[in-house]
Scaffold this motif. Structure first.
Motif, short mmCIF file in Angstrom:
data_model
loop_
_atom_site.label_atom_id
_atom_site.label_comp_id
_atom_site.label_asym_id
_atom_site.label_seq_id
_atom_site.Cartn_x
_atom_site.Cartn_y
_atom_site.Cartn_z
N LYS A 123 0.82 -1.22 0.00
CA LYS A 123 0.00 0.00 0.00
C LYS A 123 0.85 1.27 0.00
CE LYS A 123 -2.04 -0.33 3.76
NZ LYS A 123 -2.77 0.10 4.89
N GLU A 124 2.13 1.11 0.32
CA GLU A 124 3.06 2.23 0.48
C GLU A 124 2.57 3.23 1.53
OE1 GLU A 124 4.05 3.82 -3.38
OE2 GLU A 124 5.40 2.13 -3.74
N SER A 125 2.00 2.68 2.58
CA SER A 125 1.61 3.49 3.73
C SER A 125 1.34 2.56 4.91
CB SER A 125 0.36 4.32 3.44
OG SER A 125 -0.77 3.48 3.33
N GLY A 126 1.37 3.12 6.08
CA GLY A 126 1.10 2.34 7.28
C GLY A 126 2.00 2.77 8.41
N MET A 127 1.76 2.15 9.55
CA MET A 127 2.54 2.50 10.73
C MET A 127 2.71 1.25 11.60
SD MET A 127 1.75 5.42 13.61
CE MET A 127 1.74 6.68 12.35
N ILE A 128 3.90 1.11 12.13
CA ILE A 128 4.19 0.07 13.11
C ILE A 128 4.60 0.78 14.39
CG2 ILE A 128 5.72 -1.84 13.73
CD1 ILE A 128 5.96 -2.43 10.70
N ILE A 129 3.91 0.44 15.48
CA ILE A 129 4.23 1.01 16.78
C ILE A 129 4.63 -0.14 17.70
CG2 ILE A 129 3.35 2.29 18.77
CD1 ILE A 129 1.24 3.51 16.81
N ASN A 130 5.86 -0.10 18.16
CA ASN A 130 6.36 -1.11 19.08
C ASN A 130 6.34 -0.52 20.49
OD1 ASN A 130 6.90 -3.00 17.03
ND2 ASN A 130 8.84 -1.98 16.58
N ILE A 131 5.70 -1.22 21.40
CA ILE A 131 5.66 -0.75 22.78
C ILE A 131 6.95 -1.19 23.46
CG2 ILE A 131 4.42 -0.76 24.98
CD1 ILE A 131 2.89 0.58 22.61
N GLY A 132 7.75 -0.22 23.78
CA GLY A 132 9.01 -0.46 24.48
C GLY A 132 8.84 -0.15 25.94
N SER A 133 9.84 0.51 26.50
CA SER A 133 9.80 0.88 27.91
C SER A 133 10.93 1.87 28.15
CB SER A 133 10.01 -0.35 28.79
OG SER A 133 10.18 0.03 30.14
N LEU A 134 10.73 2.71 29.15
CA LEU A 134 11.82 3.56 29.62
C LEU A 134 13.03 2.69 29.93
CD1 LEU A 134 12.86 6.30 30.77
CD2 LEU A 134 11.87 5.60 32.95
N LEU A 135 12.78 1.45 30.36
CA LEU A 135 13.86 0.53 30.71
C LEU A 135 14.58 -0.02 29.48
CD1 LEU A 135 12.24 -1.32 33.73
CD2 LEU A 135 13.78 0.64 33.73
N ASN A 165 11.05 3.49 5.67
CA ASN A 165 10.77 4.87 5.32
C ASN A 165 10.60 5.09 3.81
OD1 ASN A 165 10.42 7.70 5.95
ND2 ASN A 165 12.47 7.98 5.09
N PRO A 166 11.43 4.49 2.96
CA PRO A 166 11.25 4.70 1.51
C PRO A 166 9.90 4.21 0.98
CG PRO A 166 13.40 3.73 1.94
CD PRO A 166 12.64 3.70 3.23
N PHE A 167 9.21 3.38 1.76
CA PHE A 167 7.91 2.84 1.34
C PHE A 167 6.74 3.58 1.98
CE2 PHE A 167 11.08 -0.52 1.15
CZ PHE A 167 11.01 -0.86 -0.19
N GLY A 168 7.03 4.69 2.66
CA GLY A 168 5.97 5.47 3.28
C GLY A 168 5.44 4.88 4.57
N ILE A 169 6.18 3.96 5.16
CA ILE A 169 5.74 3.30 6.40
C ILE A 169 6.49 3.91 7.57
CG2 ILE A 169 5.58 1.09 7.62
CD1 ILE A 169 5.82 -0.16 4.68
N LYS A 170 5.75 4.38 8.54
CA LYS A 170 6.32 4.98 9.74
C LYS A 170 6.51 3.90 10.81
CE LYS A 170 5.78 9.01 7.86
NZ LYS A 170 6.86 9.42 7.00
N VAL A 171 7.61 3.97 11.54
CA VAL A 171 7.89 3.01 12.60
C VAL A 171 8.31 3.79 13.85
CG1 VAL A 171 9.20 0.96 13.28
CG2 VAL A 171 8.69 1.35 10.86
N HIS A 172 7.62 3.52 14.96
CA HIS A 172 7.85 4.26 16.20
C HIS A 172 7.90 3.31 17.39
CE1 HIS A 172 6.95 7.98 14.07
NE2 HIS A 172 5.86 7.41 13.62
#
Length: 179
Positions: A123-135, A165-172
């Motif tokens: 789709k050349e769009s989307g987002m992946i959010i990984n839940i990390g931690s302050l730790l 990023n080149p595919f328009g996918i954001k990762v946080h």
């Protein structure tokens, strides 16, 4: 698609997305938990579709993605929230406990990302959010296993951000602090 939607941060995230009108696929480990989750959402006038997904199994992760796609859903956002903490000194834990925590907290992130990326890349769009931690950015006594897991999640996220990023996918990463 929210991995680990049965309680805590995952459940709160699922509710937040549902309130905003998103079609939420809430991934849980068992059908019983899924039905309880669905009833809770209905009681709150929200909609969620429970999906069975055990992040320690590639087959289960792939089946969950296949279910979402066959259900007519599309994955715009993946939230990797499955995980747990193991609090102990290093010499007290067994190999099995260490391996299970890495299997859930780290390899589970790899499995779900690997399964979702082809769909968001297409789709050349989307987002992946990984839940990390302050730790994931500091060490504390008795948290060596958990800290190392969350450091790994930070590394996965940073690398994927550049790859996708080149595919328009954001990762946080979202890195909650101590409660």
């Amino acid at each position: 698609m929210i991995i680990g939607s049965n309680s805590g941060t995952g459940l709160s995230t699922a509710k937040s997305f549902a309130v905003k009108g998103y079609l939420v696929y809430g991934c849980v480990r068992s059908a019983e938990v899924g039905e309880t989750l669905k009833k809770d959402f209905i009681n709150n006038s929200l909609t969620i579709t429970p999906v069975i997904c055990d992040v320690t199994s590639t087959d289960s992760v792939n089946a969950a993605i296949e279910f979402v796609i066959k259900d007519g859903g599309k994955i715009d956002i993946l939230v990797n929230n499955a995980g747990y903490g193991l609090v102990s000194s290093i010499e007290e834990e067994t190999d099995e406990e260490l391996e299970l925590q890495y299997n859930v907290n780290v390899f589970g992130v790899f499995r779900t990302c690997r399964a979702v990326i082809p769909f968001v890349r297409q789709k050349e769009s989307g987002m992946i959010i990984n839940i990390g931690s302050l730790l994931g950015n500091m060490g504390l006594p008795l948290f060596s296993y958990y800290n190392s897991n969350k450091y790994a999640v930070e590394g996965i996220t940073d690398s994927l951000r550049y790859e996708l990023n080149p595919f328009g996918i954001k990762v946080h990463t979202i890195a909650p602090g101590l409660l």
